[in-house]
Design an enzyme around this catalytic site. Structure first.
Site, PDB file in Angstrom:
ATOM      1  N   ARG A   8    -115.386  -2.676  13.372  1.00 47.80           N
ATOM      2  CA  ARG A   8    -114.174  -3.451  13.082  1.00 47.80           C
ATOM      3  C   ARG A   8    -113.008  -2.986  13.965  1.00 47.80           C
ATOM      4  O   ARG A   8    -112.235  -3.806  14.469  1.00 47.80           O
ATOM      5  CB  ARG A   8    -113.793  -3.379  11.602  1.00 47.80           C
ATOM      6  CG  ARG A   8    -113.377  -2.012  11.119  1.00 47.80           C
ATOM      7  CD  ARG A   8    -113.048  -1.999   9.642  1.00 47.80           C
ATOM      8  NE  ARG A   8    -112.811  -0.648   9.161  1.00 47.80           N
ATOM      9  CZ  ARG A   8    -111.658  -0.207   8.660  1.00 47.80           C
ATOM     10  NH1 ARG A   8    -110.621  -1.023   8.574  1.00 47.80           N
ATOM     11  NH2 ARG A   8    -111.538   1.022   8.219  1.00 47.80           N
ATOM     12  N   GLU A  55    -107.832 -17.568   1.460  1.00 51.72           N
ATOM     13  CA  GLU A  55    -108.861 -17.640   2.496  1.00 51.72           C
ATOM     14  C   GLU A  55    -109.308 -19.068   2.805  1.00 51.72           C
ATOM     15  O   GLU A  55    -109.520 -19.416   3.967  1.00 51.72           O
ATOM     16  CB  GLU A  55    -110.075 -16.788   2.090  1.00 51.72           C
ATOM     17  CG  GLU A  55    -109.809 -15.302   2.029  1.00 51.72           C
ATOM     18  CD  GLU A  55    -109.273 -14.836   0.685  1.00 51.72           C
ATOM     19  OE1 GLU A  55    -109.153 -13.609   0.490  1.00 51.72           O
ATOM     20  OE2 GLU A  55    -108.978 -15.704  -0.176  1.00 51.72           O
ATOM     21  N   PHE A  80    -115.823 -12.356   1.399  1.00 53.70           N
ATOM     22  CA  PHE A  80    -115.015 -13.563   1.256  1.00 53.70           C
ATOM     23  C   PHE A  80    -115.298 -14.559   2.380  1.00 53.70           C
ATOM     24  O   PHE A  80    -115.298 -15.771   2.160  1.00 53.70           O
ATOM     25  CB  PHE A  80    -113.527 -13.219   1.260  1.00 53.70           C
ATOM     26  CG  PHE A  80    -113.124 -12.220   0.217  1.00 53.70           C
ATOM     27  CD1 PHE A  80    -113.694 -12.242  -1.048  1.00 53.70           C
ATOM     28  CD2 PHE A  80    -112.174 -11.246   0.496  1.00 53.70           C
ATOM     29  CE1 PHE A  80    -113.322 -11.322  -2.012  1.00 53.70           C
ATOM     30  CE2 PHE A  80    -111.798 -10.322  -0.463  1.00 53.70           C
ATOM     31  CZ  PHE A  80    -112.373 -10.350  -1.716  1.00 53.70           C
ATOM     32  N   HIS A 106    -116.023  -5.232   6.919  1.00 52.62           N
ATOM     33  CA  HIS A 106    -116.440  -4.468   5.737  1.00 52.62           C
ATOM     34  C   HIS A 106    -117.744  -5.020   5.159  1.00 52.62           C
ATOM     35  O   HIS A 106    -117.857  -5.266   3.961  1.00 52.62           O
ATOM     36  CB  HIS A 106    -115.342  -4.472   4.671  1.00 52.62           C
ATOM     37  CG  HIS A 106    -114.123  -3.697   5.048  1.00 52.62           C
ATOM     38  ND1 HIS A 106    -113.359  -4.005   6.158  1.00 52.62           N
ATOM     39  CD2 HIS A 106    -113.525  -2.621   4.465  1.00 52.62           C
ATOM     40  CE1 HIS A 106    -112.345  -3.164   6.249  1.00 52.62           C
ATOM     41  NE2 HIS A 106    -112.420  -2.308   5.247  1.00 52.62           N
ATOM     42  N   ASP A 114    -116.241   0.785  -2.673  1.00 51.52           N
ATOM     43  CA  ASP A 114    -115.719  -0.500  -3.152  1.00 51.52           C
ATOM     44  C   ASP A 114    -116.709  -1.213  -4.076  1.00 51.52           C
ATOM     45  O   ASP A 114    -116.329  -2.086  -4.849  1.00 51.52           O
ATOM     46  CB  ASP A 114    -115.388  -1.411  -1.965  1.00 51.52           C
ATOM     47  CG  ASP A 114    -114.128  -0.962  -1.252  1.00 51.52           C
ATOM     48  OD1 ASP A 114    -113.495   0.001  -1.719  1.00 51.52           O
ATOM     49  OD2 ASP A 114    -113.784  -1.571  -0.225  1.00 51.52           O
ATOM     50  N   ARG A 164    -117.234  -1.223   8.207  1.00 53.91           N
ATOM     51  CA  ARG A 164    -116.057  -0.437   7.834  1.00 53.91           C
ATOM     52  C   ARG A 164    -116.010   0.936   8.502  1.00 53.91           C
ATOM     53  O   ARG A 164    -114.990   1.341   9.044  1.00 53.91           O
ATOM     54  CB  ARG A 164    -116.031  -0.258   6.318  1.00 53.91           C
ATOM     55  CG  ARG A 164    -114.852   0.546   5.815  1.00 53.91           C
ATOM     56  CD  ARG A 164    -114.948   0.745   4.310  1.00 53.91           C
ATOM     57  NE  ARG A 164    -113.691   1.204   3.718  1.00 53.91           N
ATOM     58  CZ  ARG A 164    -113.492   1.378   2.425  1.00 53.91           C
ATOM     59  NH1 ARG A 164    -114.475   1.130   1.569  1.00 53.91           N
ATOM     60  NH2 ARG A 164    -112.323   1.786   1.968  1.00 53.91           N
TER      61      ARG A 164
END
Length: 318
Positions: A8, A55, A80, A106, A114, A164
């Site tokens: 990322r 989004e 998402f 991620h 998470d 991530r």
């Protein structure tokens, strides 16, 4: 040369590096410090748009820009980017074949603490079933830099998956390495079994190859960074020459790289295929390395699957 940083971060740096064209417009859902679009925003603020935690709206706005000739890139967490906005991506981006790039950050189990709600282990499957959607899963900073430049130069919808945490850079170690959308890269030659991997599992596959070599087993390793369109010719060649396949991905074994490879094998060469990936289950909260071990995404598990595939090959020949 690449760095041992997350894909990322490498993506964000590459986007800023290659984003000087006036047609490139970047959209984010209030995650610029996570998706690393902050680098682009700092350099080209007039072409950066933070649309907040909305989004679906972000994808629709990007589609509107693309309909007017822009190269539009949307950014959010992979969970998402593939799930929350699936309807908008399918109907408003892919169906009209617009030049929108969806970048999901991620991804996979390596999101770690998470937990299951943010561990996207279905995103490759969801995106690759959409007609006309290109799906790319780079393994390190070197590869994601080249992938970023490639998607900016390509036309049509694309899903790019980034991770991530920091990963070891390996691709820059191979003299013959060449990135091309839709073409896998053979990193190591071998005649006994082929390991086809994507994302951070490429590094694990290379470690497994070394373990197998110590046991007298010669494994071919392929970096299949493009899941769709997949490199059918390379898969068929590997099946014919090694007679056994193992796929390795930080994703569900349902619908991802393993399924894509198996679809090719089922129509061409009858060889055994073993899968390294997340079985039909959700993830859990935990440290990334512990999760990789828990769900069988390690070199040891790849070695086990390689031996099993070879044994199945022998049984078929008998």
């Amino acid at each position: 040369m690449g760095e041992n940083i997350s894909t990322r971060v490498a993506y964000g740096q590459a986007l800023a590096e290659f984003g000087n064209r006036e047609d490139i417009h970047v959209f984010d859902a209030d995650l610029m410090n996570c998706t690393m679009t902050k680098y682009f925003a700092e350099k080209y603020p007039e072409r950066f748009y933070n649309l907040g935690i909305a989004e679906a709206n972000m994808v629709d706005v990007a589609a509107g820009f693309a309909a007017c000739g822009a190269t539009a890139l949307v950014h959010t967490f992979a969970i998402f980017a593939s799930g929350r906005v699936y309807d908008q991506v399918r109907n408003n981006v892919a169906y009209p074949e617009l030049n929108v790039k969806i970048v999901g950050s991620h991804s996979g189990l390596s999101v770690g603490e998470d937990g299951a709600t943010h561990q996207s282990i279905e995103d490759i499957s969801l995106m690759r079933t959409i007609p006309g959607m290109t799906v790319i899963v780079p393994c390190d900073s070197y590869e994601v830099r080249l992938a970023t430049r490639a998607i900016l130069d390509s036309q049509g919808p694309c899903y790019l998956r980034t991770g991530r945490g920091p990963v070891e850079c390996v691709c820059d170690q191979f003299e013959d390495y060449k990135f091309e959308i839709g073409k896998g890269i053979q990193l190591v030659d071998g005649c006994d079994v082929t390991i086809i991997a994507c994302g951070l599992m490429v590094q694990e596959a290379l470690k497994a190859e070394k373990q197998l070599a110590k046991q007298g087993i010669h494994a071919r390793v392929i970096d299949m960074h493009t899941i769709k369109p997949i490199d059918r010719d390379m898969i068929v060649k590997a099946a014919r020459e090694t007679g056994a396949i193992v796929t390795a991905e930080e994703h569900s074994v349902i619908g991802g790289l393993g399924s894509a490879v198996s679809e090719v094998i089922a129509r061409t060469e009858c060889v055994p295929v073993e899968f390294v990936g997340v079985e039909d289950t959700f993830g859990h909260s935990g440290a990334p390395d512990q999760l990789m071990e828990k769900y069988g995404l390690t070199p040891d598990h790849i070695v086990e699957c390689a031996k099993r595939a070879i044994a199945r090959k022998t049984n078929v020949n008998d």
